[in-house]
Design a protein around this motif. Structure first.
Motif, PDB file in Angstrom:
ATOM      1  N   PRO A  59      24.717   4.313  11.335  1.00  0.00           N
ATOM      2  CA  PRO A  59      24.644   4.797  12.724  1.00  0.00           C
ATOM      3  C   PRO A  59      23.206   4.845  13.239  1.00  0.00           C
ATOM      4  O   PRO A  59      22.925   4.439  14.367  1.00  0.00           O
ATOM      5  N   ALA A  60      22.258   5.292  12.394  1.00  0.00           N
ATOM      6  CA  ALA A  60      20.855   5.362  12.841  1.00  0.00           C
ATOM      7  C   ALA A  60      20.304   3.956  13.085  1.00  0.00           C
ATOM      8  O   ALA A  60      19.543   3.725  14.034  1.00  0.00           O
ATOM      9  N   GLN A  62      22.067   1.324  13.969  1.00  0.00           N
ATOM     10  CA  GLN A  62      22.677   0.796  15.206  1.00  0.00           C
ATOM     11  C   GLN A  62      21.973   1.348  16.436  1.00  0.00           C
ATOM     12  O   GLN A  62      21.696   0.624  17.391  1.00  0.00           O
ATOM     13  N   GLN A  63      21.683   2.654  16.373  1.00  0.00           N
ATOM     14  CA  GLN A  63      20.998   3.280  17.512  1.00  0.00           C
ATOM     15  C   GLN A  63      19.614   2.645  17.709  1.00  0.00           C
ATOM     16  O   GLN A  63      19.219   2.314  18.831  1.00  0.00           O
ATOM     17  N   ALA A  64      18.907   2.461  16.604  1.00  0.00           N
ATOM     18  CA  ALA A  64      17.557   1.887  16.686  1.00  0.00           C
ATOM     19  C   ALA A  64      17.616   0.463  17.238  1.00  0.00           C
ATOM     20  O   ALA A  64      16.770   0.070  18.060  1.00  0.00           O
ATOM     21  N   ARG A  66      19.927  -0.757  19.245  1.00  0.00           N
ATOM     22  CA  ARG A  66      20.240  -0.657  20.688  1.00  0.00           C
ATOM     23  C   ARG A  66      18.987  -0.282  21.481  1.00  0.00           C
ATOM     24  O   ARG A  66      18.678  -0.874  22.506  1.00  0.00           O
ATOM     25  N   ASP A  67      18.259   0.698  20.947  1.00  0.00           N
ATOM     26  CA  ASP A  67      17.056   1.172  21.650  1.00  0.00           C
ATOM     27  C   ASP A  67      15.983   0.090  21.746  1.00  0.00           C
ATOM     28  O   ASP A  67      15.099   0.169  22.593  1.00  0.00           O
ATOM     29  N   SER A  68      16.042  -0.884  20.835  1.00  0.00           N
ATOM     30  CA  SER A  68      14.980  -1.906  20.810  1.00  0.00           C
ATOM     31  C   SER A  68      15.203  -3.022  21.838  1.00  0.00           C
ATOM     32  O   SER A  68      14.300  -3.805  22.122  1.00  0.00           O
ATOM     33  N   ALA A 272      16.477  -1.879  13.171  1.00  0.00           N
ATOM     34  CA  ALA A 272      17.562  -1.375  12.308  1.00  0.00           C
ATOM     35  C   ALA A 272      17.083  -1.259  10.860  1.00  0.00           C
ATOM     36  O   ALA A 272      17.447  -0.306  10.146  1.00  0.00           O
ATOM     37  N   ALA A 275      14.995   1.909  10.407  1.00  0.00           N
ATOM     38  CA  ALA A 275      15.848   3.101  10.360  1.00  0.00           C
ATOM     39  C   ALA A 275      16.567   3.186   9.014  1.00  0.00           C
ATOM     40  O   ALA A 275      16.726   4.272   8.440  1.00  0.00           O
TER      41      ALA A 275
END
Ligand code: PLP
Length: 374
Positions: A59-60, A62-64, A66-68, A272, A275
Motif C-alpha cells: 500500500p505504501a 502504491q501511494q508513493a 501515485r504521488d510521483s 515505489a 517506499a
C-alpha cells in the motif's frame, strides 16, 4: 482475457527482437515456446503462471507511485540515487558496485550480449530461467545445460566441470532456482567461485532470494571482479509491471554492462521501490505469507501422492504423473492458470504461489483434474 503465447516469447518480441533489429545485428530465429501456447484464461481466472506476486506493490509503495505521477515530466535522477543509497545500506555493497535498471531482465540480457558468443559459451542448469540461454544461443554461444540433481538443486560440481570442459564466458546460477525454488547453499556457491575457470564470470540471479531464509552473496561483489549479482523488485515487492532491478558487480563489470546504452528509470517504480525498502516489515511479512500458502498446498499435494521438489521461493514444481501441458490446459479450463512444463520434465509443471484463497481454488481445480479427493 487472452494471454500471450508465452511471456518469454513476448519479451523476445518486445525487447530482444526490436533491439537487435535496430542494432543492425542479424535477427535470431525466435525460440519456439517449449510447450504449446498457454491456455486462454477467462476473466476472473486465478493466475499462477508467471511467478508474480499476488499482492502487488505494498500500500505504501502504491501511494508513493501515485504521488510521483505529477513529477514524471522529469527524469528524477536524484530519486534513483536515493533508491540506490537505500538499497546499498541494506545490501552492504559500496555505491559504485550497484546500478539500477528497469527490471533485472535488462542486465541479464546485457550479460549474454557482452560475455557470451561463439568463443565464449554459457553453462546453465536444466531447467532454469531460460532467457539467458536463449540470448546466448542467439549470439552463437554454445549453451551447456547441466541437469538439476534429483532433489532439484543445482549440480554445481557438474556445472564447474562443464565450464572447464570448453571455453565458457558465463556460468549462470539462479538462487533460488526458477522453476524449482531450490537452493544453492552459500558454502556450495563459495566452492563454485573458488573452483570455476578463472576467466569465467558468474551471474548469480537472486530474483527470488527474499522468499527464502538463505543469505545473499551480494556483498561478495566488493571482493571479486568476476561475480555479477542480480536482484529485482518484481517478485516479493510485487512490482513486476513497474520495472526496477539491480545489478551488483565490480565497477568495471558495471561499466561494461552500461556500455550497451543508457535507459533512465521509471519514476513511479523508483518511488515505489523507495517506499518498499523503507518498510522493514514487508520482506518478513510476505516471506511468511508465501511460505504458509506454499507449504499448505505442497502438503495437500503430498497427501494425494503428488510430489513436489523442495522449494524456498514463490513457486514449486509438481509431478502430475501425466502430460504436463495437457494438465495445465485442463486446469485453465477449470479457472486456474498454472505454469508450464520443461522439455527435460514433460510431466512436471511449475505453479506460482498465490494468496491463500487462490491456492484453495488451485487445490479444488487440481482435485477435479487429477481425480483425487479435494
Ligand atoms: N530472473 C529470474 C530468475 C526470473 O524468474 C525473472 C522473471 O520472472 C527475471 C530474472 C526477470 O525479472 P524482471 O525483469 O521483472 O526483474
Amino acid at each position: 482475457m487472452t494471454l500471450p503465447a508465452s511471456r518469454r516469447h513476448f519479451l523476445q518480441l518486445a525487447g530482444a527482437g526490436l533491439a537487435l533489429a535496430s542494432s543492425g545485428l542479424p535477427r535470431p530465429a525466435l525460440a519456439q515456446p517449449a510447450t504449446v501456447a498457454p491456455p486462454t484464461a477467462n476473466e476472473g481466472a486465478v493466475l499462477l503462471n508467471f511467478n508474480e506476486c499476488p499482492y502487488g506493490p505494498s500500500p505504501a509503495a502504491q501511494q508513493a507511485a501515485r504521488d510521483s505521477i505529477a513529477s514524471c515530466g522529469r527524469y528524477r535522477f536524484a530519486l534513483a540515487g536515493e533508491v540506490r543509497d537505500a538499497f546499498i545500506a541494506q545490501a552492504g555493497v559500496p555505491a559504485d558496485h550497484v546500478r539500477l535498471y528497469p527490471g533485472s531482465s535488462e542486465p541479464l540480457n546485457r550479460a549474454a550480449t557482452l560475455w557470451t558468443g561463439p568463443q565464449a559459451g554459457l553453462v546453465v542448469a536444466d531447467p532454469t530461467f531460460e532467457t539467458l540461454g536463449e540470448m546466448a544461443a542467439a549470439r552463437g554461444a554454445h549453451v551447456q545445460k547441466v541437469p538439476l540433481r534429483s532433489d532439484g538443486a543445482h549440480d554445481l560440481r557438474a556445472m564447474v566441470a562443464a565450464a572447464h570442459a570448453r571455453p565458457t564466458g558465463l556460468l549462470y546460477v539462479c538462487n533460488p532456482n526458477n522453476p524449482t525454488g531450490s537452493i544453492s547453499p552459500a558454502d556450495e556457491l563459495a566452492w563454485l567461485l573458488v573452483n570455476k575457470p578463472a576467466g569465467t564470470r558468474v551471474l548469480l540471479d537472486e530474483a527470488y532470494l527474499q522468499y527464502s531464509e538463505q543469505p545473499s552473496l551480494i556483498a561478495q561483489v566488493a571482493r571479486r571482479d568476476d561475480l555479477i549479482v542480480l536482484r529485482t523488485f518484481s517478485k516479493l515487492y510485487g512490482m513486476a509491471g513497474l520495472r526496477l532491478g539491480v545489478a551488483a558487480a565490480h565497477p568495471e563489470r558495471l561499466r561494461e554492462l552500461a556500455s550497451l546504452g543508457e535507459n533512465p528509470l521509471p519514476v513511479p517504480a523508483l518511488a515505489a521501490a523507495l517506499a518498499s525498502l523503507r518498510d522493514p516489515q514487508l520482506v518478513p511479512q510476505r516471506r511468511l505469507q508465501n511460505a504458509k500458502a506454499r507449504q499448505t498446498t505442497i502438503a495437500w499435494l503430498g497427501k494425494r501422492g503428488f510430489d513436489c521438489l523442495p522449494t524456498e521461493a514463490n513457486c514449486f514444481v509438481v509431478d502430475v504423473q501425466r502430460d504436463g501441458a495437457a494438465f495445465a490446459k485442463a486446469m485453465a479450463d477449470n479457472g486456474v492458470v498454472i505454469g508450464r512444463s520443461w522439455p527435460i520434465w514433460p510431466q512436471r509443471v511449475r505453479v506460482t504461489v498465490g494468496t491463500e484463497e487462490e491456492m484453495a481454488r488451485f487445490r479444488s481445480a487440481f482435485a477435479k483434474v487429477a481425480g483425487v479427493p479435494a
